[in-house]
Design a protein around this motif. Structure first.
Motif, PDB file in Angstrom:
ATOM      1  N   LEU A  68      47.434 -36.398   7.582  1.00  0.00           N
ATOM      2  CA  LEU A  68      46.657 -36.765   6.409  1.00  0.00           C
ATOM      3  C   LEU A  68      47.308 -36.257   5.136  1.00  0.00           C
ATOM      4  N   THR A  69      47.049 -36.958   4.039  1.00  0.00           N
ATOM      5  CA  THR A  69      47.579 -36.579   2.733  1.00  0.00           C
ATOM      6  C   THR A  69      46.448 -36.006   1.888  1.00  0.00           C
ATOM      7  N   SER A  70      46.770 -35.673   0.653  1.00  0.00           N
ATOM      8  CA  SER A  70      45.743 -35.162  -0.260  1.00  0.00           C
ATOM      9  C   SER A  70      44.631 -36.179  -0.458  1.00  0.00           C
ATOM     10  N   LYS A  71      44.979 -37.458  -0.422  1.00  0.00           N
ATOM     11  CA  LYS A  71      43.969 -38.503  -0.577  1.00  0.00           C
ATOM     12  C   LYS A  71      42.986 -38.473   0.582  1.00  0.00           C
ATOM     13  N   GLY A  72      43.500 -38.317   1.790  1.00  0.00           N
ATOM     14  CA  GLY A  72      42.629 -38.243   2.954  1.00  0.00           C
ATOM     15  C   GLY A  72      41.771 -36.999   2.948  1.00  0.00           C
ATOM     16  N   LEU A  73      42.359 -35.880   2.537  1.00  0.00           N
ATOM     17  CA  LEU A  73      41.588 -34.639   2.458  1.00  0.00           C
ATOM     18  C   LEU A  73      40.474 -34.767   1.436  1.00  0.00           C
ATOM     19  N   GLY A  74      40.763 -35.396   0.308  1.00  0.00           N
ATOM     20  CA  GLY A  74      39.720 -35.606  -0.695  1.00  0.00           C
ATOM     21  C   GLY A  74      38.588 -36.457  -0.155  1.00  0.00           C
ATOM     22  N   ALA A  75      38.930 -37.471   0.644  1.00  0.00           N
ATOM     23  CA  ALA A  75      37.902 -38.324   1.245  1.00  0.00           C
ATOM     24  C   ALA A  75      37.017 -37.526   2.194  1.00  0.00           C
ATOM     25  N   ILE A  76      37.614 -36.620   2.951  1.00  0.00           N
ATOM     26  CA  ILE A  76      36.835 -35.794   3.882  1.00  0.00           C
ATOM     27  C   ILE A  76      35.883 -34.876   3.111  1.00  0.00           C
ATOM     28  N   LEU A  77      36.363 -34.276   2.056  1.00  0.00           N
ATOM     29  CA  LEU A  77      35.501 -33.392   1.256  1.00  0.00           C
ATOM     30  C   LEU A  77      34.340 -34.174   0.637  1.00  0.00           C
ATOM     31  N   ASP A  78      34.602 -35.430   0.259  1.00  0.00           N
ATOM     32  CA  ASP A  78      33.541 -36.268  -0.310  1.00  0.00           C
ATOM     33  C   ASP A  78      32.557 -36.733   0.761  1.00  0.00           C
ATOM     34  N   GLY A  79      33.094 -37.125   1.917  1.00  0.00           N
ATOM     35  CA  GLY A  79      32.250 -37.737   2.947  1.00  0.00           C
ATOM     36  C   GLY A  79      31.569 -36.758   3.875  1.00  0.00           C
ATOM     37  N   CYS A  80      32.028 -35.513   3.919  1.00  0.00           N
ATOM     38  CA  CYS A  80      31.464 -34.515   4.832  1.00  0.00           C
ATOM     39  C   CYS A  80      31.006 -33.293   4.035  1.00  0.00           C
ATOM     40  N   PRO A  81      29.908 -33.404   3.312  1.00  0.00           N
ATOM     41  CA  PRO A  81      29.473 -32.331   2.404  1.00  0.00           C
ATOM     42  C   PRO A  81      28.986 -31.069   3.107  1.00  0.00           C
ATOM     43  N   LEU A  82      28.743 -31.129   4.424  1.00  0.00           N
ATOM     44  CA  LEU A  82      28.222 -29.967   5.148  1.00  0.00           C
ATOM     45  C   LEU A  82      29.315 -29.109   5.779  1.00  0.00           C
ATOM     46  N   LEU A  83      30.574 -29.475   5.550  1.00  0.00           N
ATOM     47  CA  LEU A  83      31.676 -28.741   6.172  1.00  0.00           C
ATOM     48  C   LEU A  83      31.649 -27.258   5.819  1.00  0.00           C
ATOM     49  N   GLU A  84      31.722 -26.423   6.860  1.00  0.00           N
ATOM     50  CA  GLU A  84      31.791 -24.980   6.674  1.00  0.00           C
ATOM     51  C   GLU A  84      33.159 -24.429   7.053  1.00  0.00           C
ATOM     52  N   SER A  85      33.804 -25.058   8.025  1.00  0.00           N
ATOM     53  CA  SER A  85      35.134 -24.612   8.437  1.00  0.00           C
ATOM     54  C   SER A  85      36.061 -25.817   8.538  1.00  0.00           C
ATOM     55  N   LEU A  86      37.297 -25.612   8.083  1.00  0.00           N
ATOM     56  CA  LEU A  86      38.289 -26.694   8.062  1.00  0.00           C
ATOM     57  C   LEU A  86      39.652 -26.098   8.392  1.00  0.00           C
ATOM     58  N   ASP A  87      40.237 -26.580   9.481  1.00  0.00           N
ATOM     59  CA  ASP A  87      41.531 -26.078   9.947  1.00  0.00           C
ATOM     60  C   ASP A  87      42.590 -27.145   9.703  1.00  0.00           C
ATOM     61  N   LEU A  88      43.488 -26.879   8.762  1.00  0.00           N
ATOM     62  CA  LEU A  88      44.538 -27.829   8.382  1.00  0.00           C
ATOM     63  C   LEU A  88      45.927 -27.299   8.739  1.00  0.00           C
TER      64      LEU A  88
END
Length: 316
Positions: free
Chosen positions: A227-247
């Motif tokens: 994934l690129t920065s664009k994809g990461l931005g989409a995840i942050l927008d679409g998954c507002p309940l995220l507490e942990s993210l392993d990249l």
């Protein structure tokens, strides 16, 4: 009356030795729970009638964790893993809620799991031949699923030149997202050989599928995703309940200023701030992978990929 001597007590114990069979069933059950599923199915169930009865209790099979460790060595597995897994599933009598399958398993095993048990809340598949089509077929049968891991399954589909049309391979994620509305945790770990020219380009298919259909996610691991920065931005927008993210090992995004020039990835300061502000447990691309729980599987896949790459070059 005189107390019996220690010698007398020892003689009594030798003449009337206690048997494992004489233990209360709940004590025996607690002891047998320390064994793995394979040991119970292959050995413990065949010791005696009492043990067999205890081992067949469906309550003992709410959770199944089966791993074919032989793939890490040179010797083939002495056990029919697929057959044993199906036997364990049968013993649950439809009550299975948590199953992990490591290093074995075709599509029809996943179908057997979902046909037999409709209350599964956790599904973990590691280094398996289960294909995307099998996941698509299984998804509608997993309405209660909360925790899903798919690691190194049919990894050849993720690596060009083995599949030049990898960009269409994210459809199964969209189906899972729509069919599993309770999904809270997703681990989607892949293998990419970063030393080849084929993997220099980023790709956001997985990220967009996750962002568009998995709004309830709280935990997300995307080890070695492209994934690129664009994809990461989409995840942050679409998954507002995220507490942990392993990249970790996601080389096509960069949130670390000191490394941006080294990897030729433009630093997105706004995205960096969003991650830091909204994610409680954030693992960055260059963070250490010493505690990565799938290191053994990753090394195994890398070994296979190197060998198959040599054969591909020779045959081309």
């Amino acid at each position: 009356m005189a107390e019996p001597s220690n010698k007398t007590q020892r003689q009594d114990r030798n003449q009337n030795p206690r048997s494992w069979i004489d233990l209360p069933d709940d004590v025996t059950a607690s002891i047998l729970l320390q064994l793995g599923a394979i040991e119970i199915l292959v050995t413990a169930m065949n010791v005696c009638t009492t043990w067999r009865k205890i081992c067949k209790d469906p309550r003992k099979w709410l959770t199944i964790d089966m791993c074919d460790v032989s793939v890490y060595g040179e010797s083939p597995s002495p056990y029919p893993m697929d057959k044993l897994c199906r036997k364990a599933i049968d013993l649950s009598c439809g009550n299975l809620v948590d199953i992990s399958v490591h290093n074995f398993g075709p599509d029809d095993l996943l179908k057997y799991i979902t046909d037999s048990c409709r209350g599964i809340k956790r599904l973990c598949i590691v280094y398996s031949d289960i294909a995307n089509s099998g996941l698509i077929e299984a998804a509608p049968m997993l309405p209660l699923l909360e925790d899903l891991e798919i690691s190194y399954c049919n990894y050849r589909l993720d690596i060009t030149p083995f599949n030049m049309f990898h960009c269409i391979q994210h459809g199964y994620l969209e189906v899972i997202g729509r069919c599993c509305p309770r999904l809270k945790s997703l681990k989607l770990n892949k293998y990419n050989n970063h030393n080849t020219k084929y993997n220099f380009d980023g790709w956001d298919g997985d990220a967009f599928a996750i962002a568009g259909t998995m709004q309830g996610l709280q935990h997300l691991q995307l080890f070695e995703n492209r994934l690129t920065s664009k994809g990461l931005g989409a995840i942050l927008d679409g998954c507002p309940l995220l507490e942990s993210l392993d990249l970790r090992q996601c080389w096509h995004i960069n949130l670390e200023p000191e490394l941006a020039h080294h990897w030729l990835v433009k630093l997105d300061e706004e995205l960096q701030s969003r991650c830091i502000d909204s994610i409680k447990n954030l693992r960055l691309p260059h963070d250490s992978k010493h505690d990565y729980e799938r290191l053994a599987a990753e090394k195994l896949v890398h070994k296979e990929f190197v060998e198959e790459s040599k054969n591909y070059i020779v045959s081309s």
